[in-house]
Design a protein around this motif. Sequence first.
Motif, PDB file in Angstrom:
ATOM      1  N   GLY A   1       9.232   1.230  -2.271  1.00 33.90           N
ATOM      2  CA  GLY A   1       8.813   0.714  -3.544  1.00 33.90           C
ATOM      3  C   GLY A   1       7.595   0.511  -3.457  1.00 33.90           C
ATOM      4  N   CYS A   2       7.227  -0.053  -2.504  1.00 34.39           N
ATOM      5  CA  CYS A   2       5.483  -0.449  -2.263  1.00 34.39           C
ATOM      6  C   CYS A   2       4.594   0.863  -2.743  1.00 34.39           C
ATOM      7  CB  CYS A   2       4.833  -1.600  -1.112  1.00 34.39           C
ATOM      8  SG  CYS A   2       6.350  -2.700  -0.219  1.00 34.39           S
ATOM      9  N   TYR A   3       4.704   1.892  -2.790  1.00 35.05           N
ATOM     10  CA  TYR A   3       3.874   2.826  -2.956  1.00 35.05           C
ATOM     11  C   TYR A   3       4.077   3.537  -4.080  1.00 35.05           C
ATOM     12  CZ  TYR A   3       2.588   1.255   1.752  1.00 35.05           C
ATOM     13  OH  TYR A   3       1.921   0.427   3.018  1.00 35.05           O
TER      14      TYR A   3
ATOM     15  N   TYR B   1      -2.541   1.671   8.889  1.00 35.87           N
ATOM     16  CA  TYR B   1      -1.475   1.451   7.446  1.00 35.87           C
ATOM     17  C   TYR B   1      -1.750   1.374   6.400  1.00 35.87           C
ATOM     18  CZ  TYR B   1       1.864   1.744  11.581  1.00 35.87           C
ATOM     19  OH  TYR B   1       2.778   1.868  12.653  1.00 35.87           O
ATOM     20  N   PRO B   2      -1.904   1.954   5.096  1.00 36.19           N
ATOM     21  CA  PRO B   2      -1.761   1.513   4.543  1.00 36.19           C
ATOM     22  C   PRO B   2      -1.755   0.762   3.205  1.00 36.19           C
ATOM     23  CG  PRO B   2      -0.310   3.901   4.214  1.00 36.19           C
ATOM     24  CD  PRO B   2      -1.262   3.244   5.153  1.00 36.19           C
ATOM     25  N   LEU B   3      -1.855  -0.339   2.606  1.00 35.97           N
ATOM     26  CA  LEU B   3      -1.064  -2.094   2.159  1.00 35.97           C
ATOM     27  C   LEU B   3      -0.657  -0.992   0.988  1.00 35.97           C
ATOM     28  CD1 LEU B   3      -3.864  -4.277   3.214  1.00 35.97           C
ATOM     29  CD2 LEU B   3      -1.353  -4.301   3.510  1.00 35.97           C
ATOM     30  N   PRO B   4       0.256  -2.012   0.462  1.00 36.53           N
ATOM     31  CA  PRO B   4       1.459  -1.713  -1.075  1.00 36.53           C
ATOM     32  C   PRO B   4      -0.380  -1.658  -2.028  1.00 36.53           C
ATOM     33  CG  PRO B   4       2.165  -3.005   0.253  1.00 36.53           C
ATOM     34  CD  PRO B   4       0.647  -2.709   0.827  1.00 36.53           C
ATOM     35  N   THR B   5       0.505  -0.490  -2.703  1.00 37.93           N
ATOM     36  CA  THR B   5      -0.278  -0.191  -4.656  1.00 37.93           C
ATOM     37  C   THR B   5       0.898  -0.939  -5.081  1.00 37.93           C
ATOM     38  OG1 THR B   5       0.926   1.971  -4.570  1.00 37.93           O
ATOM     39  CG2 THR B   5      -1.665   1.433  -3.261  1.00 37.93           C
ATOM     40  N   HIS B   6       1.238  -1.226  -4.958  1.00 31.78           N
ATOM     41  CA  HIS B   6       2.730  -1.777  -6.010  1.00 31.78           C
ATOM     42  C   HIS B   6       3.353  -2.791  -6.075  1.00 31.78           C
ATOM     43  CE1 HIS B   6       2.104   2.550  -7.211  1.00 31.78           C
ATOM     44  NE2 HIS B   6       2.533   1.693  -8.924  1.00 31.78           N
ATOM     45  N   ASP B   7       3.682  -3.320  -6.630  1.00 31.74           N
ATOM     46  CA  ASP B   7       3.781  -5.895  -6.550  1.00 31.74           C
ATOM     47  C   ASP B   7       5.289  -5.268  -6.172  1.00 31.74           C
ATOM     48  OD1 ASP B   7       4.324  -7.654  -6.104  1.00 31.74           O
ATOM     49  OD2 ASP B   7       3.776  -7.858  -8.499  1.00 31.74           O
TER      50      ASP B   7
ATOM     51  N   LEU C   1      -2.332  -5.495  -8.041  1.00 36.26           N
ATOM     52  CA  LEU C   1      -1.480  -4.616  -7.482  1.00 36.26           C
ATOM     53  C   LEU C   1      -0.928  -4.382  -8.863  1.00 36.26           C
ATOM     54  CD1 LEU C   1       1.027  -6.048  -4.135  1.00 36.26           C
ATOM     55  CD2 LEU C   1      -1.425  -3.827  -4.556  1.00 36.26           C
ATOM     56  N   LYS C   2      -0.082  -2.701  -8.648  1.00 38.45           N
ATOM     57  CA  LYS C   2       0.475  -2.165 -10.821  1.00 38.45           C
ATOM     58  C   LYS C   2       2.009  -2.622 -10.445  1.00 38.45           C
ATOM     59  CE  LYS C   2      -2.070   2.434 -10.162  1.00 38.45           C
ATOM     60  NZ  LYS C   2      -2.882   1.681 -11.074  1.00 38.45           N
TER      61      LYS C   2
ATOM     62  N   LEU D   1      -4.907  -2.259   9.191  1.00 35.33           N
ATOM     63  CA  LEU D   1      -4.086  -2.155   8.101  1.00 35.33           C
ATOM     64  C   LEU D   1      -5.468  -2.152   7.220  1.00 35.33           C
ATOM     65  CD1 LEU D   1      -2.203  -5.430   7.234  1.00 35.33           C
ATOM     66  CD2 LEU D   1      -1.459  -2.917   8.008  1.00 35.33           C
ATOM     67  N   PHE D   2      -5.688  -1.091   5.563  1.00 33.81           N
ATOM     68  CA  PHE D   2      -6.747  -0.713   5.197  1.00 33.81           C
ATOM     69  C   PHE D   2      -6.017  -0.769   3.603  1.00 33.81           C
ATOM     70  CE2 PHE D   2      -5.041   3.394   5.348  1.00 33.81           C
ATOM     71  CZ  PHE D   2      -5.735   4.388   4.453  1.00 33.81           C
ATOM     72  N   VAL D   3      -6.552  -0.832   2.855  1.00 32.75           N
ATOM     73  CA  VAL D   3      -6.141  -0.959   1.304  1.00 32.75           C
ATOM     74  C   VAL D   3      -6.872   0.832   0.598  1.00 32.75           C
ATOM     75  CG1 VAL D   3      -6.917  -1.354  -0.911  1.00 32.75           C
ATOM     76  CG2 VAL D   3      -7.006  -3.008   0.897  1.00 32.75           C
ATOM     77  N   LEU D   4      -6.119   1.261  -0.134  1.00 35.15           N
ATOM     78  CA  LEU D   4      -6.302   2.613  -0.309  1.00 35.15           C
ATOM     79  C   LEU D   4      -6.984   2.683  -1.463  1.00 35.15           C
ATOM     80  CD1 LEU D   4      -2.763   3.533  -0.119  1.00 35.15           C
ATOM     81  CD2 LEU D   4      -4.119   4.582   1.111  1.00 35.15           C
ATOM     82  N   PRO D   5      -7.859   2.941  -2.230  1.00 32.34           N
ATOM     83  CA  PRO D   5      -8.635   3.436  -2.981  1.00 32.34           C
ATOM     84  C   PRO D   5      -8.375   3.493  -5.162  1.00 32.34           C
ATOM     85  CG  PRO D   5      -8.663   5.488  -2.558  1.00 32.34           C
ATOM     86  CD  PRO D   5      -8.515   4.640  -1.927  1.00 32.34           C
TER      87      PRO D   5
END
Length: 635
Positions: free
Chosen positions: A318-320, A343-349, A375-376, A603-607
Motif C-alpha cells: 500500500g505504501c507504493y 530500498y525506495p521509501l514509500p510514496t503513499h501515506d 506523500l500521496k 534508503l532513498f526517495v523516489l523522484p
Amino acid sequence: MDPAAKAKLVARTDLYYDMSYTVAYSTFANIPSEFKQLICPYTTENSGISTDADSENGAPVKTASLLDLYSGCGGMSTGLCLGSALAGLKLETKWAVDLNSFACKSLKYNHPKTEVRNEKAEDFLALLKEWAILCDKYVHSNDSDAAEPVEEEEADEPLGKDEFVVEKLLEICYGGTGRKNGIHFKVQWKGYGPEEDTWEPIENLSDCPLKIKEFVQEGYRRNILPQPGQVDVICGGPPCQGISGFNRFRNRDNPLEDEKNQQMVTYMDIVSYLQPKFVLMENVVDILKFADGYLGRYALSRLVSLNYQARLGMMVAGCYGLPQFRMRVFLWGALPTMVLPKYPLPTHDVVVRGGAPNAFSQSIVAYDETQRPTLKKALLLGDAISDLPKVDNYQPHEVIEYGGQPKTDFQRYIRLSRKDMLDYSFGDATCPEEGKLLDHQPLRLNQDDYDRVQQIPIKKGANFRDLPGVKVGANNIVEWDPEVERVYLKSGKPLVPDYAMSFIKGRSPKPFGRLWWDETVPTVVTRAEPHNQIILHPNQGRVLTVRENARLQGFPDYYRMYGPMKEKYIQVGNAVAVPVARALGYSLGRAYQGEVDVGYDALFVLPDSFTNIGQTGARARASSVGTPAGEVVEQ
C-alpha cells in the motif's frame, strides 16, 4: 579490488575484513571508501553493462538480462522491468521458470520473447549443468565443427517394423513427470504430426549425433538456457510451505530439513551456479518469524557466504500506490564489483501497522517518525475499481469493452498502453487486445452461494451476520436467535450455513463479507470463495473479478491471465505486487549503472516523475535518506 592486489595486501595480515555490517536492514556491504587503502570505483567499465545501439525514441540504451525463478505469471519481473526502464536500464526477462503450467502460459503471452520453462527449479538447475556439458562438446570444443558420421535415418534404406526417423529435436528438459532423471529431448518424427511428438532420453538418440549437435548449436545461438556469467539479475520468491500455519508438522529445530522448505536452498544453489550481478528474493514475513527467523537468516548468510553484498527489508504494498496492505520481505544481493541497491521509501501515506517480527523491526522500509515527508494519499478500493463496468455472477467473455472513462489517477495509469508504461516485452508489435478490458470475470458461484450473496445488504461492513436468524452475543461471538425460525434456500439448504457460524469459533465476520469503496484490502487472496473471507463486491451480487484482483495487485490492464478461472485467481494472488517490484526495479536500474548516493544508508526517495501520470518517460535523480526505518505502530 582485483584478486591479485587483494591477495598481496592481505598476505601480511593475521585477520582482515572486506565487508561492513549494519544492523539496520541487516546490511552486508562494501566498506566505505574512506576506510579502504585501495578501491575499485563503480564505473560502467567494470560493471558488465551492455548497450543497445538500436534504441530509439528516448528508450534506455543499456540492457541487462533477467532470470525469473518461481516466476508465477510474472508480477515480479514485470515490475522490475518497468521500474528499470524509468531509471534508464532496459531490463529484459530472458528466462522464467515455474511449476504451474497455467502461470507459464500467462507469462509467455505477456512476455513472448522470454524462454519460459514449466518445470521444477531443481530440474532446471540440473539441466543447466548438463547444458553446459553439451555446449562444451558441440559448441566450444575444437572439434565441434568436425564432420560427423552420416546418421542412419539419412540413408534411404527401408525402415524396420519399430524404427522411426528423427526429423528434428524441438525441446530439452531434465527428468520431469513420469520420466527418470537425465536429459530428454522432445522429438519431431519424420512423417508424423505434432500430436505424435514424444520425449526421449538422450541415450535413445545415440545414433543421431547430428540432430543433437544441430539442436545444441541452435539453442546456444538463441540463448535458450543461461550459463554462468550470462545472467545479470536473478529474481524470485521460493515457496516455503513448511512454515505455513496449516502445516501441523513444522520443523522448528531445523526448518531446512523439511522438504517443503527446500526451494530456498535450490534458489540459492542456482544463484551460486550462475553468479548473477544482482539477486532479489521475495518471501512472506513468516520467514523472519518462524523458528527465530531461521529461513531469513539462512538466505542472508548464504548470499554473504557466496561473497555477495546483501541487505534485507520489509515493504508494504500500500505504501507504493495500492489499496491493499500486504507486507513482504525483499532480500537484495550484489557482487562486490556492483553497487548494492537501496530500498525506495514509500510514496503513499499508509500507516505501517503490526505484523513484523521484533528482531527485524529495524528492517521495515518506512520514514522515521521525526520526518514529515510529502506523500500521496493512501489508495482505497474505489480508487482502483470504481470505473469497471457492472458484470453478473456469470460473465463468459474474457475480452470486453470498458464502457466508460477512468475516474482516478490510478485508473488512468493502470489503463496505459505497453508503450506508455515503458514495457518493451512485445517489442514494436502491438497487442491485438490493446485498449480492451481483459479478465473482468468473477468466479461463478453455485446457486446456493449466489442466493446467499443476493441477501447480503449493500452497506459497509455487511456479512452473514446481517442475515435473519443470526445475532451477536457476548465477546462478539455469533449465536442463533431463538426467536427467529431458521430460513432455508430453494435447494433445502440453510440460508446461514453452519460453517459460517463456527468459523474461528464464531468470532469472525469474514464469511460472505462485503468490501466497501473507502476500505483498504488486507491482502489479495488466491481463492475467490466467499465462505471464509471478505471478497464480495461493494454493490454487486458477486465476488471480485480476476481483473479487479489484478488491479489491487497493480497489474496493468493489458496484462492477460490464462487458465481456468480458479487458476487465474491463484496466479494473481501469488504474484508480487507490481508497483512494489517497479519501485525496486528503479533502484536496481540506478545501482546497475553505478549511481552512488552520498552516504551508505539503505534508503532513498523516489523522484516525483516515478508516480506522476504522464511523466513515465522522464528520468529524475532520486535523493538519499540516511535515517533508520520508522517504528511499527498499530492502526
